[in-house]
Design a protein around this motif. Structure first.
Motif, PDB file in Angstrom:
ATOM      1  N   THR A 135       4.277   2.344  -4.484  1.00  0.00           N
ATOM      2  CA  THR A 135       4.431   0.955  -4.044  1.00  0.00           C
ATOM      3  C   THR A 135       5.190   0.136  -5.080  1.00  0.00           C
ATOM      4  O   THR A 135       6.105  -0.617  -4.744  1.00  0.00           O
ATOM      5  N   ARG A 156       8.842  -1.494  -4.186  1.00  0.00           N
ATOM      6  CA  ARG A 156       9.083  -2.937  -4.250  1.00  0.00           C
ATOM      7  C   ARG A 156       9.969  -3.296  -5.444  1.00  0.00           C
ATOM      8  O   ARG A 156      10.752  -4.242  -5.380  1.00  0.00           O
ATOM      9  N   LEU A 177       3.133  -8.310  -5.408  1.00  0.00           N
ATOM     10  CA  LEU A 177       2.822  -6.954  -5.826  1.00  0.00           C
ATOM     11  C   LEU A 177       1.365  -6.827  -6.248  1.00  0.00           C
ATOM     12  O   LEU A 177       0.719  -5.800  -6.011  1.00  0.00           O
ATOM     13  N   THR A 195      -1.179  -5.706  -3.585  1.00  0.00           N
ATOM     14  CA  THR A 195      -1.120  -4.381  -2.960  1.00  0.00           C
ATOM     15  C   THR A 195      -2.292  -3.506  -3.386  1.00  0.00           C
ATOM     16  O   THR A 195      -2.914  -3.730  -4.432  1.00  0.00           O
ATOM     17  N   GLU A 196      -2.573  -2.483  -2.576  1.00  0.00           N
ATOM     18  CA  GLU A 196      -3.659  -1.553  -2.891  1.00  0.00           C
ATOM     19  C   GLU A 196      -3.365  -0.771  -4.173  1.00  0.00           C
ATOM     20  O   GLU A 196      -4.267  -0.489  -4.959  1.00  0.00           O
ATOM     21  N   ARG A 214       0.319   1.995  -0.815  1.00  0.00           N
ATOM     22  CA  ARG A 214       0.128   0.807   0.033  1.00  0.00           C
ATOM     23  C   ARG A 214      -0.053  -0.435  -0.818  1.00  0.00           C
ATOM     24  O   ARG A 214      -0.344  -0.362  -1.967  1.00  0.00           O
TER      25      ARG A 214
END
Length: 257
Positions: free
Chosen positions: A202, A206, A233, A236-237, A257
């Motif tokens: 992720t 990003r 950001l 996010t997970e 994710r």
């Protein structure tokens, strides 16, 4: 009929191999289509964490465009864009990290393939070059990427003389990350891959998106843009998992994710 480009998923890495060793892995329509298809397949697979682009054999990564009679300099003037340029556009918008494994000669359009990836590892015997002036043209599309990577004086010499240069010059001027003996090329490529695939997909996705967006921004625009990006950001997970893993002194388990 043998495919002009091979696709292979190796664990969490997607390998794209130009498979025209008898033509020094020269670019034709099938090669362009195959590389683009590989990029799309890699991005469609949530298990893939990185892309490696290389050439078959040990003589050439990519020697440029296929200049056989009837194939070289063939353009459809009714189209507003050129397929090779569309490949470079698609590669620039990739959100997976990409590595070039430069196993042999890298010339002309092959230089564009080298420049369109994030990182590159080359064997120390490889020759590079922009020989287009020797056949009456200029490395126009490659310039769109190359002009931001190397000093202007160096770029002008490469383009105007068309003379080749070695892997150490390519490393010195920022085209490569690492140069190794040919026997160590696979090991060094794998070493770089392993330093990528254990990181947050992720964050990389990003981050690459942000780097692409910021390329045309001033400092004031860029710093304002990144203020919002770091805040997003953090939601996010992967960011939550990364913080938890740090505090719990364990390796993070990324979900992407």
């Amino acid at each position: 009929m043998t495919a002009a480009v091979l696709h292979e998923k190796r664990s969490s890495t997607f390998w794209i191999t130009i498979n025209r060793p008898d033509k020094r892995n020269a670019i034709n329509q099938e090669v362009i289509d195959g590389i683009r298809a590989g990029y799309r397949a890699a991005h469609a697979d949530p298990e893939v964490r990185a892309i490696v682009l290389t050439g078959a054999g040990d003589k050439a990564f990519c020697a440029g465009g296929d200049l056989q009679p009837g194939k070289g300099f063939a353009f459809d003037y009714a189209k507003p864009s050129v397929d090779y340029a569309d490949l470079l556009r698609e590669a620039q918008n990739a959100t997976l990290p990409t590595i070039a494994r430069v196993n042999g000669t890298c010339m002309a359009g092959g230089m564009g393939l080298l420049c369109m990836v994030d990182m590159a590892v080359a064997a120390d015997h490889v020759l590079f070059g922009l020989p287009e002036v020797k056949v009456g043209v200029f490395p126009m599309q490659v310039l769109s990427l190359l002009q931001h990577m190397v000093p202007q004086r160096v770029l002008r010499e490469w383009c105007i003389t068309g003379e080749p240069f070695d892997a150490h010059a390519a490393l010195q001027h920022g085209l490569l990350n690492h140069v190794v003996p040919a026997a160590e090329l696979d090991a060094k490529t794998d070493w770089l891959v392993q330093r990528i695939v254990d990181k947050s997909p992720t964050a990389i996705r990003r981050g690459k998106y942000a780097m692409r967006a910021m390329a045309a921004m001033s400092f004031d625009q860029g710093i304002a843009y990144t203020e919002s990006q770091i805040a997003l950001l953090a939601l996010t997970e992967d960011a939550k998992e990364g913080l938890a893993a740090f505090n719990e002194k364990r390796k993070p388990v990324w979900t992407g994710r």
